[in-house]
Each structure stands twice: as C-alpha cells, then as structure tokens.
Scaffold this active site. Structure first.
Site, mmCIF file in Angstrom:
data_model
loop_
_atom_site.group_PDB
_atom_site.id
_atom_site.type_symbol
_atom_site.label_atom_id
_atom_site.label_comp_id
_atom_site.label_asym_id
_atom_site.label_seq_id
_atom_site.Cartn_x
_atom_site.Cartn_y
_atom_site.Cartn_z
ATOM 1 N N HIS A 64 0.835 -1.211 0.000
ATOM 2 C CA HIS A 64 0.000 0.000 0.000
ATOM 3 C C HIS A 64 0.866 1.257 0.000
ATOM 4 O O HIS A 64 0.579 2.228 -0.709
ATOM 5 C CB HIS A 64 -0.910 -0.037 1.235
ATOM 6 C CG HIS A 64 -1.728 1.204 1.431
ATOM 7 N ND1 HIS A 64 -1.423 2.137 2.394
ATOM 8 C CD2 HIS A 64 -2.827 1.660 0.789
ATOM 9 C CE1 HIS A 64 -2.313 3.113 2.337
ATOM 10 N NE2 HIS A 64 -3.171 2.861 1.385
ATOM 11 N N GLU A 67 2.257 1.819 -3.417
ATOM 12 C CA GLU A 67 1.226 2.380 -4.298
ATOM 13 C C GLU A 67 1.186 3.905 -4.188
ATOM 14 O O GLU A 67 1.147 4.620 -5.192
ATOM 15 C CB GLU A 67 -0.136 1.796 -3.940
ATOM 16 C CG GLU A 67 -1.308 2.434 -4.669
ATOM 17 C CD GLU A 67 -2.527 2.602 -3.786
ATOM 18 O OE1 GLU A 67 -3.114 3.702 -3.800
ATOM 19 O OE2 GLU A 67 -2.900 1.640 -3.083
ATOM 20 N N HIS A 68 1.209 4.398 -2.962
ATOM 21 C CA HIS A 68 1.181 5.851 -2.759
ATOM 22 C C HIS A 68 2.399 6.531 -3.384
ATOM 23 O O HIS A 68 2.288 7.589 -4.006
ATOM 24 C CB HIS A 68 1.151 6.153 -1.258
ATOM 25 C CG HIS A 68 -0.222 6.124 -0.663
ATOM 26 N ND1 HIS A 68 -0.764 7.197 0.001
ATOM 27 C CD2 HIS A 68 -1.166 5.147 -0.637
ATOM 28 C CE1 HIS A 68 -1.984 6.884 0.411
ATOM 29 N NE2 HIS A 68 -2.251 5.641 0.056
ATOM 30 N N GLU A 139 -4.242 8.184 7.377
ATOM 31 C CA GLU A 139 -5.190 7.248 6.764
ATOM 32 C C GLU A 139 -5.439 6.054 7.686
ATOM 33 O O GLU A 139 -6.577 5.609 7.861
ATOM 34 C CB GLU A 139 -4.649 6.777 5.415
ATOM 35 C CG GLU A 139 -5.576 5.849 4.665
ATOM 36 C CD GLU A 139 -5.033 5.445 3.308
ATOM 37 O OE1 GLU A 139 -5.482 4.398 2.786
ATOM 38 O OE2 GLU A 139 -4.166 6.160 2.762
#
Length: 421
Positions: A64, A67-68, A139
């Site tokens: 994840h 991905e960012h 997040e």
C-alpha cells in the site's frame, strides 16, 4: 489472440509480450471513454519472499505504501500530468494486487504513456518517504476509527493462525515507520516486473498500438519466491470483540474454505462462492426474509466470497441487534444447504448471478478489474457464462460442506462487558 465469447457477445484481444507483460484489450466499439489498468501481482499478503539472494520479511503495509509513492516522479507528480491531459486516475491495493488506472475521453495514448512511465520508473528518497509516512499514518488513524473496517479485519484475525491475510492492508503506524527507500526499491524490482503484471484496456482503441507502447518496458531478471507461512487447521479463535462508539452491534461471520485445487478454474471457484453466498443469504433467500422479519439483520447486511494465496473464505454480516442469534442462524443455514438444495432455488439463483455478471460488461471499470484478476490466473472474465453453466447443485452442496470452521468478529457499543473466547 482474438477471442469472441458468443454467449455474452464480447470480443477480447490478448497477448503476452516479449517482456512478459500480459495485455488484454476489451473491445468496445462506439464507446467514448477508455479505461486502462496496469496491475502488479503484489498485495498485502506478499509479506515474505526471497529475491536476489536475500530473504525479505516485510513490515505490514509495504504494498500500500509503494502504491502511494509510485505517483511521484523525479520530474513531477503523475497525478498532475494526468490532470493536464484530461484523465481521471486512481489506484488501489488489495491483498493480492496493486493496480493503477485511469479513464479518459480523449488523449488516450498520452495518458497510457504516463501510466507506463510512472509505474515502471520508481523514485524514492528519504525525504519523500518520510513525508508519505505522515500521510499514511493519518489514513491508518481514520481506518482504525471506522467500525466497518475493524469488524471486517477481525474476521480474518480469527479465521487464520499466521496467514498474512490477518494483517491490515494499510499496516500500522509502527509498521510503516520501518519502511525505507531501499525496501521499496527491492519490492519494486521483485514485483513490478512485466512478467508479474497485467495491462488491460476497455474501450475503442488499437490493440497492436497498445502492445507496441507496452513493449518498450524492459523486462526484469528478478523472480521472487513467496512464502505465506504454514497452514494450520481450524480457526485461531471463535470470536474477536472490539468496543467502539457505535449505536448497534456490528457482526461479521467468516467461514474458512479450501483454496482452489491445482488445475481448478479460479474464476469458476469465485462464481461458485458467489453463488453459495446468494443461496444462503441473498435477498431472495428464505433465510434472509426470516432474519429480516426477526430484525436480526437490516439493509447493511452483505456477503462476499474471496480467494487469496493458499486460502478462501465466505464472509457475512452487518448491523444486528443479536449477533449470537444471527451467527446461529447462518451456521444452521450452511448445514441445511450442505444437506439439500432445492433445484428451483439453485436455478433461480444461478440466473440472478448470471444477470449480475452480465451487467459488468457495461461498466468498463468493473469489467477491467475483473478481467485483470482473471488474467493473473490465465483466464478471461468473459468466459464466466460457460463456467457458471457448468456448476451444479452438487458443487454447491460440496462447497457448503467445507464451511465447517467459522469465526465471528464483533464491534460492540462501549457500554457493557468486553470479552473474547
């Protein structure tokens, strides 16, 4: 290779390029919008692997985090480039893949070039990684405060002993603090290899031109060997309880299923799992009607069947006034379905699932996502009709018969006694 799937009237072009990249073009003549997705077979479950002579045990949340970070180029930000060319981009990380996509009505080739360039050209520094930690930490904080996320994650925590499916896709504040540029580069070399990726495009475009653009990507010699830990029979615990500021209990019940056998169609297994979920507790099922009348479920109730490396599970749940009564009813329903299924109910439910799958072809984003998932298994989503036809009541009963191990996750209101068993 060009294939026409007569049952669903869909044409699919596919090719594996010399660099190993699998390309699917889902032909949609007359569509004004094009949707493209480039996905790597790297998700949160890929937490342990060996590559380049080194064994990596990743902190939770790396896929994840990567991905960012991929949107940042040395010469700017890919999101800004997409915006300037009129595209709508986004990305997501699941337990088995990381995908980057865009949709546009014009300047498709320019946007495809942007997609290919930023996904295959990593740029990580100590400064931009440190900055991203703060963004992702926020997040994670929002996810931790979301009852639906907590109750969903709790199901997998109870179902499995050590499988990486137990770990949150986003990781934790502590785990992302361990992520470094070196680690991100190592994961990119290992998993963002064209041979471990799929490019799918839906719309009106030129298949050969798509392949020519993607052919420019250099192949990688790195081939990671993945390790998902040892499997253990039975669930880790029957119940996982969390207390939060909610007005009504939220409950999710998970049933462990066996992973697909070697040679078994993953798409057909997914269809079978979806079919069984509908047979048990779909809105047209007798059990759903009874539970709704007894106020044991409401419109938040949902189900899903999911597969992941070395495992599969069926999940049911939502808000309920009595989690234990809901659980008992679902478990009894599984036993009843394993013993006998009404032939008319099976046929009716299979037709309803067929209609739901068929509607996917009118939504390029959904169609591409399902095609990418199928392509990672060497299949095409447009083949679903024949595979669904091949399922029988005996297949469904056998599936239900495997759902003997279950674990429940609860998010309860703050008042009351907390417990776990």
């Amino acid at each position: 290779m060009k294939q026409y799937f007569e049952r669903v009237h869909e044409t699919v072009h596919s090719r594996t390029l010399s660099n190993g990249l699998r390309v699917s073009y889902l032909e949609k003549p007359g569509f004004s919008k094009c949707f493209a997705m480039l996905a790597a077979g790297f998700g949160s479950c890929d937490a342990c692997f060996t590559a380049e002579g080194r064994r990596w045990q990743l902190p939770a949340g790396v896929a994840h985090f990567l991905e960012h970070k991929m949107f940042e180029d040395e010469d700017g930000n890919a999101l800004q480039k997409f915006a300037a060319s009129g595209a709508s981009p986004n990305a997501f990380t699941s337990r088995t893949m990381t995908a980057y996509h865009f949709s546009c009505t014009e300047r498709f080739w320019e946007n495809l070039e942007i997609l290919l360039k930023f996904v295959f050209t990593p740029y990580f520094t100590e400064e931009n990684v440190a900055k991203e930690r703060g963004i992702i930490a926020q997040e994670i904080g929002m996810l931790d405060d979301t009852p639906g996320w907590r109750v969903y994650g709790g199901v997998y925590e109870g179902l499995y002993h050590e499988h990486p499916i137990r770990v949150s896709i986003a990781g934790s504040r502590a785990s992302i603090a361990e992520i470094t540029p070196e680690l991100l580069y190592a994961c990119h070399r290992a998993f963002y290899n064209p041979a471990n990726m799929v490019l799918a495009v839906c719309g009106a475009a030129d298949f050969d031109a798509i392949c020519e653009a993607a052919e420019q990507v250099s192949p990688s010699p790195v081939r990671p060997v993945r390790d998902y830990g040892k499997r253990q029979s039975g669930v880790l615990r029957r119940e996982t309880v969390c207390r939060m500021q909610v007005s009504q209990p939220q409950a999710m019940l998970g049933f462990r299923d066996a992973p697909p056998a070697e040679g078994e169609s993953y798409l057909q297994r997914q269809l079978l799992g979806d079919l069984c979920c509908r047979l048990l507790s779909g809105p047209a099922s007798p059990l759903y009607t009874r539970l709704f009348e007894e106020r044991l479920l409401n419109r938040t109730f949902d189900s899903e069947y999911t597969m992941f490396p070395e495992g599969a599970a069926a999940i049911f749940g939502g808000e309920t006034r009595d989690p234990q009564a809901l659980r008992a009813a679902l478990e009894a329903g599984v036993r009843d379905c394993a013993a006998a299924l009404a032939k008319d109910a099976f046929g009716r439910t299979r037709r309803a699932l067929y209609g739901s799958c068929l509607r996917t072809f009118d939504d390029p984003a959904s169609y591409v996502r399902r095609e990418v998932a199928a392509q990672f298994r060497g299949e095409h989503y447009a083949a679903f009709a024949e595979l669904l036809d091949g399922l029988t009541p005996d297949d469904a009963r056998a599936c239900f018969a495997r759902w003997t191990d279950s674990s429940q996750s609860l998010v309860l209101p703050l008042d009351g006694q907390e417990g776990e068993q």
